[in-house]
Design an enzyme around this catalytic site. Structure first.
Site, PDB file in Angstrom:
ATOM      1  N   GLU A 159       0.553 -12.581  22.097  1.00 20.78           N
ATOM      2  CA  GLU A 159       1.066 -11.544  21.795  1.00 20.78           C
ATOM      3  C   GLU A 159       2.101 -11.273  20.832  1.00 20.78           C
ATOM      4  O   GLU A 159       2.266 -10.303  19.929  1.00 20.78           O
ATOM      5  CB  GLU A 159       1.488 -10.524  23.152  1.00 20.78           C
ATOM      6  N   ARG A 195       8.452   8.699 -10.225  1.00 23.65           N
ATOM      7  CA  ARG A 195       9.373   9.716  -9.735  1.00 23.65           C
ATOM      8  C   ARG A 195      10.586   9.270 -10.753  1.00 23.65           C
ATOM      9  O   ARG A 195      11.226   8.245 -10.910  1.00 23.65           O
ATOM     10  CB  ARG A 195       9.932   9.528  -8.477  1.00 23.65           C
TER      11      ARG A 195
END
Ligand SMILES: Cc1cc2nc3c(=O)[nH]c(=O)nc-3n(C[C@H](O)[C@H](O)[C@H](O)COP(=O)(O)OP(=O)(O)OC[C@H]3O[C@@H](n4cnc5c(N)ncnc54)[C@H](O)[C@@H]3O)c2cc1C
Length: 389
Positions: A245, A271
């Site tokens: 996990e 931008r």
């Protein structure tokens, strides 16, 4: 050591990216506390084979080797913008199915794994209790032997997938005396058994398409054959399995980090402020460079873990390092992405703030960052490293 991907691994990654981008980014995968479990996305994952990646072919899985599984999970995290769906899938695989693969009897595997691979059954892991989080050895849920059954009583909370789960891996206390590490046992518990009840559903900051619930076991009779390992092996089963996990679940977060990086590069190169693109400012390009550093270092430790697991070796230290580093890197990357996007980063319609909310819990579940540092220090012999999850 060879870091080159095999042709089969390259094809797998491309196929997963294509699948995720084409089939998983549809309207249903929404955001908001009331967003339901993404069942359509789940079934699409099942059809593609995701739910059986680490499961042997004889039980209905694909039997992918550990490194290929890591690469595929990384690609899935990149391609699927519904981080909640990916988290639900990872919970199912690494907090439930892998327990059966690693510790289940052939009978348990034959019963549970095929429907878990083909999407019919959803898996969950019930460990945490209202009074017991990090201190796993103090859980109070009881499993008392009664003939060929165990009778389960107790409450488990913050359980991912619980409201939709068909099968739970449950850690419970089978001994009240003796060595603490031999007092726990792990069980496979079907959700339909009498005495299993999802008592409440929790609202979370993020990962909205992964439902989370509290599960109450009341005089629930679990067949003794549903034990994983023997009675008293629960803590050993837990500690040897949680390294999967801690490493594999976080592989998908590396893919998410790369997706965020790509978004930031795109934004910083288009931008303009003060007559130049944002990327022309060192403080912005530095953040983007840091994102790339985190991604590449994360992949190095994950690839080492893939190599260790391929060789059938333990990866306790490496999985603690991976969990700690990737979960914190993911959160820092998401926070940097907000800053790079300015106000657009904070507004819900651009999806950047969602990445932060989805990343916030990584340093908590699967053993908190503090616990990973404690484990790492413990393995170096300078602090008590056990007894924590
Ligand atoms: C999104 C999400 C999904 C989850 N899914 C599941 C699931 O599917 N199944 C399940 O069983 N649980 C699940 N959990 C629960 C999770 O495993 C626990 O939250 C986690 O183990 C920590 O327990 P706790 O929240 O009770 O915190 P506590 O253990 O109470 O800790 C609180 C704080 O104290 C710190 N702390 C505790 N002990 C020590 C120590 N010895 N040294 C230093 N610091 C310490 C912790 O690091 C933390 O910062 C989930 C949690 C989240 C957020």
């Amino acid at each position: 050591m060879d870091f080159a991907q095999t042709p089969a691994q390259r094809r797998l990654c491309q196929a997963v990216r294509d699948f995720g981008q084409r089939e998983l980014n549809f309207e249903n995968s929404g955001d908001g506390p009331a967003t339901p479990f993404n069942r359509e996305g789940w079934l699409r994952c099942a059809r593609f084979g995701v739910l059986g990646w680490p499961v042997p072919k004889k039980y209905g899985g694909s039997g992918l080797d550990p490194l290929s599984t890591i690469l595929a999970l990384d690609a899935l995290g990149y391609a699927c913008r519904d981080n909640g769906l990916v988290f639900a899938v990872n919970n199912h695989l690494w907090a439930c199915a892998i327990y059966l693969v690693e510790h289940g009897t052939p009978e348990l595997c034959e019963t549970y794994l095929p429907p878990m691979c083909d999407g019919r059954w959803i898996g969950a892991h019930a460990l945490t209790e209202p009074g017991t989080g990090s201190d796993v050895l103090s859980i109070t849920t009881r499993a008392e032997r009664a003939g060929d059954h165990y009778v389960l009583n107790g409450t488990k909370t913050f359980i991912s997938n619980a409201p939709v789960a068909d099968v739970f891996v449950v850690l419970a206390r089978t001994a009240l005396e003796g060595a603490r590490q031999q007092a726990l046992s792990a069980f496979v518990v079907p959700a339909h058994l009498p005495g299993v009840r999802v008592a409440r559903e929790w609202n979370k900051a993020g990962l909205h398409t992964t439902p989370m619930g509290e599960v109450v076991f009341t005089d629930c009779r679990v067949p003794a054959r549903n034990l994983l390992g023997g009675e008293g092996d629960g803590y050993a089963v837990f500690t040897s399995t949680i390294e999967w996990e801690r490493a594999f679940m976080f592989a998908s977060q590396v893919g998410v980090m790369e997706r965020i990086l790509d978004d930031c590069v795109r934004y910083a190169t288009t931008r303009r402020q003060f007559g130049r693109t944002l990327g022309g400012f060192d403080s912005i390009s530095g953040k983007i460079a840091d994102m790339k550093v985190r991604i590449d270092l994360a992949r190095l430790i994950l690839h080492k873990i893939g190599w260790l697991k391929d060789a059938g070796r333990l990866a306790m230290m490496e999985s603690a390092i991976a969990k700690l580093f990737i979960s914190e890197s993911h959160l820092n990357t998401a926070l940097d992405a907000v800053q790079i996007h300015g106000a657009r980063g904070y507004l819900t319609e651009f999806g950047i703030e969602r990445e932060v909310r989805d990343a916030l819990c990584g340093p908590i579940y699967g053993g908190t960052s503090e616990i990973q540092r404690k484990l790492i220090a413990g393995m170096l012999g300078i602090a008590a490293g056990d007894e924590t999850g």
